[in-house]
Design a protein around this motif. Sequence first.
Motif, PDB file in Angstrom:
ATOM      1  N   PRO A 394     -21.203   9.629  10.005  1.00 31.40           N
ATOM      2  CA  PRO A 394     -21.202  10.038   8.599  1.00 31.40           C
ATOM      3  C   PRO A 394     -21.529  11.516   8.472  1.00 31.40           C
ATOM      4  O   PRO A 394     -22.376  12.051   9.180  1.00 31.40           O
ATOM      5  CB  PRO A 394     -22.295   9.167   7.979  1.00 31.40           C
ATOM      6  CG  PRO A 394     -22.347   7.952   8.859  1.00 31.40           C
ATOM      7  CD  PRO A 394     -22.090   8.464  10.249  1.00 31.40           C
ATOM      8  N   GLY A 395     -20.855  12.195   7.559  1.00 34.18           N
ATOM      9  CA  GLY A 395     -21.068  13.626   7.361  1.00 34.18           C
ATOM     10  C   GLY A 395     -19.786  14.318   6.953  1.00 34.18           C
ATOM     11  O   GLY A 395     -18.787  13.684   6.604  1.00 34.18           O
ATOM     12  N   GLN A 396     -19.809  15.630   7.017  1.00 36.26           N
ATOM     13  CA  GLN A 396     -18.680  16.414   6.532  1.00 36.26           C
ATOM     14  C   GLN A 396     -17.399  16.146   7.316  1.00 36.26           C
ATOM     15  O   GLN A 396     -16.309  16.065   6.733  1.00 36.26           O
ATOM     16  CB  GLN A 396     -19.015  17.907   6.588  1.00 36.26           C
ATOM     17  CG  GLN A 396     -17.944  18.792   5.958  1.00 36.26           C
ATOM     18  CD  GLN A 396     -18.354  20.257   5.926  1.00 36.26           C
ATOM     19  OE1 GLN A 396     -19.312  20.669   6.586  1.00 36.26           O
ATOM     20  NE2 GLN A 396     -17.636  21.046   5.147  1.00 36.26           N
ATOM     21  N   GLY A 439      -6.894   3.454  -3.043  1.00 33.42           N
ATOM     22  CA  GLY A 439      -7.957   3.360  -4.036  1.00 33.42           C
ATOM     23  C   GLY A 439      -9.339   3.443  -3.407  1.00 33.42           C
ATOM     24  O   GLY A 439     -10.244   4.105  -3.935  1.00 33.42           O
ATOM     25  N   LEU A 440      -9.504   2.772  -2.275  1.00 32.91           N
ATOM     26  CA  LEU A 440     -10.789   2.783  -1.574  1.00 32.91           C
ATOM     27  C   LEU A 440     -11.122   4.192  -1.095  1.00 32.91           C
ATOM     28  O   LEU A 440     -12.232   4.695  -1.319  1.00 32.91           O
ATOM     29  CB  LEU A 440     -10.731   1.812  -0.397  1.00 32.91           C
ATOM     30  CG  LEU A 440     -12.049   1.550   0.347  1.00 32.91           C
ATOM     31  CD1 LEU A 440     -13.034   0.820  -0.560  1.00 32.91           C
ATOM     32  CD2 LEU A 440     -11.783   0.719   1.614  1.00 32.91           C
ATOM     33  N   ALA A 484     -21.115   2.964   0.805  1.00 34.12           N
ATOM     34  CA  ALA A 484     -20.583   1.607   0.637  1.00 34.12           C
ATOM     35  C   ALA A 484     -19.103   1.558   0.993  1.00 34.12           C
ATOM     36  O   ALA A 484     -18.624   0.601   1.611  1.00 34.12           O
ATOM     37  CB  ALA A 484     -20.801   1.144  -0.802  1.00 34.12           C
ATOM     38  N   VAL A 485     -18.357   2.610   0.629  1.00 33.53           N
ATOM     39  CA  VAL A 485     -16.929   2.674   0.974  1.00 33.53           C
ATOM     40  C   VAL A 485     -16.773   2.752   2.493  1.00 33.53           C
ATOM     41  O   VAL A 485     -15.949   2.047   3.088  1.00 33.53           O
ATOM     42  CB  VAL A 485     -16.265   3.901   0.313  1.00 33.53           C
ATOM     43  CG1 VAL A 485     -14.860   4.101   0.877  1.00 33.53           C
ATOM     44  CG2 VAL A 485     -16.200   3.716  -1.196  1.00 33.53           C
ATOM     45  N   GLU A 486     -17.571   3.597   3.125  1.00 33.38           N
ATOM     46  CA  GLU A 486     -17.468   3.769   4.576  1.00 33.38           C
ATOM     47  C   GLU A 486     -17.809   2.470   5.299  1.00 33.38           C
ATOM     48  O   GLU A 486     -17.219   2.154   6.336  1.00 33.38           O
ATOM     49  CB  GLU A 486     -18.381   4.909   5.018  1.00 33.38           C
ATOM     50  CG  GLU A 486     -17.933   6.272   4.494  1.00 33.38           C
ATOM     51  CD  GLU A 486     -18.886   7.391   4.883  1.00 33.38           C
ATOM     52  OE1 GLU A 486     -19.518   7.279   5.947  1.00 33.38           O
ATOM     53  OE2 GLU A 486     -18.995   8.376   4.131  1.00 33.38           O
ATOM     54  N   ALA A 487     -18.761   1.718   4.758  1.00 36.94           N
ATOM     55  CA  ALA A 487     -19.145   0.453   5.381  1.00 36.94           C
ATOM     56  C   ALA A 487     -18.051  -0.601   5.224  1.00 36.94           C
ATOM     57  O   ALA A 487     -17.854  -1.448   6.110  1.00 36.94           O
ATOM     58  CB  ALA A 487     -20.448  -0.052   4.758  1.00 36.94           C
ATOM     59  N   TRP A 493      -9.427  -2.033   6.640  1.00 39.42           N
ATOM     60  CA  TRP A 493      -8.327  -1.520   7.465  1.00 39.42           C
ATOM     61  C   TRP A 493      -7.804  -2.596   8.408  1.00 39.42           C
ATOM     62  O   TRP A 493      -6.600  -2.704   8.635  1.00 39.42           O
ATOM     63  CB  TRP A 493      -8.775  -0.297   8.250  1.00 39.42           C
ATOM     64  CG  TRP A 493      -7.708   0.150   9.218  1.00 39.42           C
ATOM     65  CD1 TRP A 493      -7.769   0.151  10.581  1.00 39.42           C
ATOM     66  CD2 TRP A 493      -6.412   0.627   8.880  1.00 39.42           C
ATOM     67  NE1 TRP A 493      -6.603   0.587  11.121  1.00 39.42           N
ATOM     68  CE2 TRP A 493      -5.740   0.896  10.098  1.00 39.42           C
ATOM     69  CE3 TRP A 493      -5.747   0.861   7.684  1.00 39.42           C
ATOM     70  CZ2 TRP A 493      -4.450   1.392  10.145  1.00 39.42           C
ATOM     71  CZ3 TRP A 493      -4.438   1.341   7.723  1.00 39.42           C
ATOM     72  CH2 TRP A 493      -3.803   1.606   8.933  1.00 39.42           C
ATOM     73  N   ALA A 494      -8.684  -3.380   8.958  1.00 39.13           N
ATOM     74  CA  ALA A 494      -8.272  -4.461   9.868  1.00 39.13           C
ATOM     75  C   ALA A 494      -7.345  -5.431   9.145  1.00 39.13           C
ATOM     76  O   ALA A 494      -6.323  -5.882   9.696  1.00 39.13           O
ATOM     77  CB  ALA A 494      -9.500  -5.200  10.407  1.00 39.13           C
ATOM     78  N   GLU A 495      -7.660  -5.729   7.893  1.00 37.25           N
ATOM     79  CA  GLU A 495      -6.820  -6.630   7.096  1.00 37.25           C
ATOM     80  C   GLU A 495      -5.474  -5.991   6.802  1.00 37.25           C
ATOM     81  O   GLU A 495      -4.436  -6.638   6.884  1.00 37.25           O
ATOM     82  CB  GLU A 495      -7.522  -6.980   5.788  1.00 37.25           C
ATOM     83  CG  GLU A 495      -6.742  -7.957   4.925  1.00 37.25           C
ATOM     84  CD  GLU A 495      -7.481  -8.334   3.660  1.00 37.25           C
ATOM     85  OE1 GLU A 495      -6.885  -8.988   2.798  1.00 37.25           O
ATOM     86  OE2 GLU A 495      -8.665  -7.946   3.518  1.00 37.25           O
TER      87      GLU A 495
END
Length: 502
Positions: A394-396, A439-440, A484-487, A493-495
């Motif tokens: 996580p980060g820039q 959207g995500l 929350a989006v990153e989690a 993506w797998a779906e």
Amino acid sequence: MADTKREIERKYESDDSGLPDLTGVAGVAAVIDKGVACLDATYYDTADERLAASAITLRRRTGGSDAGWHLKFPVAPGVRDEIQAPLSDTVPRTLAGLVRSRVREAELLPVVRLRSDRDVRDLVDADGQLLAEVSVDAVHAERLGGDGATAQWTEMEVELADGGDPAFLDKVDKRLRKTGVRPSKSASKLARALAETAPKKKGKKKQQQAKDPVTAGDHVLAYVRQQRDAIVELDPAVRQDVFDSVHRMRVATRRMRSAFRSYGKVLDRTVTDPIGEELKWLAGELGVDRDHEVLTERLTAALGELPRTLVSGPIRTRLRMWMNARRGGSRRRLTGVLDSRRYLTLLDSLDALVEDPPLLEAAAGKPEKVITKVVRKDFGKLSGLVEQAIELEPGQDRDLALHEARKKAKRTRYAAEAAAPALGGSATALVKSMKSLQGLLGDHQDSVMTRQTLRELSAVAHAAGESSFTYGVLYGREEQRAAAVEAALPAAWAETAGGMEV
């Protein structure tokens, strides 16, 4: 300042010149005679009738209760938006701007004069409320310029009262048909006048009918043409600040530019790349407004969700000042962009591209083969970007990687949109998946931009001696949304990847 109203009406023709008895129409308590009005209207268009080709009418009319300038845009069959301006000797600047995407640099000239004796009746209910206005028009049309050909006819109009129920027109229609009245074959008086006073030409010109797409090139061009039409048609709405119009025009520019890049084996990029750069410029100008709208909505909503105990300092006033200052400047600039020669030249370039497309050898290929290959290639690039972003800390760097993935998701979505007519359900499903992913990732990017804006606002507030506490609270909440989006991204993506069928 021009006024706008929604006009809902139906036109009829009859062998008789009178108005049938309408007192039997359900809901009509009385038919009130409003007398005869003498109307004199001059219609303006370019020499090659560009407005008429788009079913747009621009007229200067005297007589009746609404003398002035009237500009009408088609919305649906029998429905038009009418924009009015006060009477003047020349075309009002506001109305001229609203048709500039069609007219370009051409001159607006008087093309037809219509003089009508209008016999008007009001249909009212038991409370005396207007339901609809019915008129019988004796029309005399004169072609201005050329041989001055004329035509005459009588027609009937039924116009729904402002705010009325369109279903009422069905009741009137049923009554009129029983008396032998027929729906008009012409969409407007102007359309009929132009047809009946057109110069006689030797031989009949065969009208080219649109053909269903067959080759890969046909499908790509159909998609490009849709975006060109969208840009031109949305221009007036953007000038009028119609809700979501800026966003929709910006999307059309992106769709077309994306199609140029994805389908570079179909359309010659030595021709489309320069046009793509101009589309990028236009999207950037449109984005000044759109990005600001998104941030404004997000910040306003976030502030509204905070308990009062967490709101300190004049943050609402500060936010309102930021919104008004940024928006006012961007609106003026955007209108200038749409009036610029650069923009009008871009529209001309799009027309030329559609009329004489730079097709390559692959354009003649079967769409199932050529287009499928393009969509799979774009999806493969997207896959690499998403997986790379997921692996980063996580980060820039991850923020930038997710932003790149978002842009690639859009490109894949647009490529699939162009492919959908040829590939059917599989491409449509991919469009849906890409929209969800977009959207995500878009929510994540909005959070990045919102946090940047909050830092800027906080610095201004601190310099003015105001509390910056609430800005920090909002910033922390945005960090949580992004996390929350990153989690959620790996599972999402797998779906998506697992459902790839194209």
